[in-house]
Design an enzyme around this catalytic site. Sequence first.
Site, PDB file in Angstrom:
ATOM      1  N   THR A 106       8.504   2.191  -0.275  1.00  0.00           N
ATOM      2  CA  THR A 106       8.921   1.010  -1.004  1.00  0.00           C
ATOM      3  C   THR A 106       8.163   0.369  -2.624  1.00  0.00           C
ATOM      4  O   THR A 106       8.896  -0.043  -3.579  1.00  0.00           O
ATOM      5  CB  THR A 106       7.707  -0.412  -0.323  1.00  0.00           C
ATOM      6  OG1 THR A 106       8.064  -0.277   0.993  1.00  0.00           O
ATOM      7  CG2 THR A 106       8.404  -2.016  -0.799  1.00  0.00           C
ATOM      8  N   TYR A 125       1.714   7.873   9.937  1.00  0.00           N
ATOM      9  CA  TYR A 125       2.805   6.964   9.693  1.00  0.00           C
ATOM     10  C   TYR A 125       4.772   7.713   9.487  1.00  0.00           C
ATOM     11  O   TYR A 125       4.813   9.054   9.212  1.00  0.00           O
ATOM     12  CB  TYR A 125       3.534   6.735   7.775  1.00  0.00           C
ATOM     13  CG  TYR A 125       5.268   6.725   7.575  1.00  0.00           C
ATOM     14  CD1 TYR A 125       5.557   5.194   8.274  1.00  0.00           C
ATOM     15  CD2 TYR A 125       5.117   6.492   5.835  1.00  0.00           C
ATOM     16  CE1 TYR A 125       6.405   4.838   7.724  1.00  0.00           C
ATOM     17  CE2 TYR A 125       5.777   5.426   5.218  1.00  0.00           C
ATOM     18  CZ  TYR A 125       6.736   4.911   6.149  1.00  0.00           C
ATOM     19  OH  TYR A 125       8.114   4.405   5.934  1.00  0.00           O
ATOM     20  N   LYS A 133       1.198   3.937  11.643  1.00  0.00           N
ATOM     21  CA  LYS A 133       2.177   2.850  12.056  1.00  0.00           C
ATOM     22  C   LYS A 133       3.157   3.660  12.122  1.00  0.00           C
ATOM     23  O   LYS A 133       4.665   4.652  12.302  1.00  0.00           O
ATOM     24  CB  LYS A 133       2.332   2.684   9.920  1.00  0.00           C
ATOM     25  CG  LYS A 133       3.848   2.042   9.412  1.00  0.00           C
ATOM     26  CD  LYS A 133       3.470   2.423   7.882  1.00  0.00           C
ATOM     27  CE  LYS A 133       5.179   1.837   7.421  1.00  0.00           C
ATOM     28  NZ  LYS A 133       5.634   1.454   6.904  1.00  0.00           N
TER      29      LYS A 133
END
Length: 299
Positions: free
Chosen positions: A46, A134, A162
């Site tokens: 992001t 992740y 995650k």
Amino acid sequence: MRFEGIYTPIITPFASNGEIDWDVYAEVIDWQIENGVAGVIVGGSTGEFYALSKEERIQQFKFAAERINNRVEFMAGVNDIRVDECLDISMAAVDAGAKSLLVAAPPYSLPSEEELAHHVITIAKATELPIMLYNYPGRTGVEMGEDFLSIVAKNTLVAAIKESSGDYSRLPLLSNNYPSIELVVGGEEQVLEFAAWGAKSWVCATANFFPSECVQLMDILGKQSDFEKGRALMSVFMPLMKTLEQGGKFLQCVKLGCEQQGRPGGKVRLPLLPIDDALKKDMISVIDNTRASLHSILN
């Protein structure tokens, strides 16, 4: 428990000349902390880490560590297509003062599960920092499967995952079979389902523009286990999260969301292009509706 609450992968604001706007970056960090997040993630997707130079990424770590000043946790995203660069960036994060790392598979190379486990453990040994895995096969091309998890779960620094695969069957697998690895919400649309399987934290891109509301939602689900109120809030959030996840312009929509909340957003770096007018109109409408509905429930 190592992670609890909202960990915001913050955007990188760019000035009109395309360089990082450091004054605005300070505002981005401060606003997150003021709104009660548990941690700030610097160097996540992001934050457009893939579009930044190595020097810019390291400078971000140093700047963010100084600005955060231990008010919340500073987590560093250290992923790179090259393993040597990943290790260099990981050590730069340690030197800057990061308290934890976000680690994905190196994209494009498609390592085996054993090779990927070796990569993660190498980072753990070199940095001695807690790691949040992740798992995002849609971006990396490989999944953190059971063979991988069985190897890395033996390392106490591998603290959480995650989970961004979108595969709901992974939730009971992770929760039941790998209790030493905390389950972390990795999909904006799936907070309720993750919480039902014990997730207490959320790496939350939506918190870039609705931080307080996301903090409250995770508290309601993760701490209070109030699934009735949680369902009501998720019903409000779902049109927004559907637009984010399925609109095809995730980062552009996140930055537009910031602007619609009176926060700095700005343009994205290439290869991404500006949002088209139709999606922009839809996004503005859904943000306005979400804001009004959240206010009626939370205030």
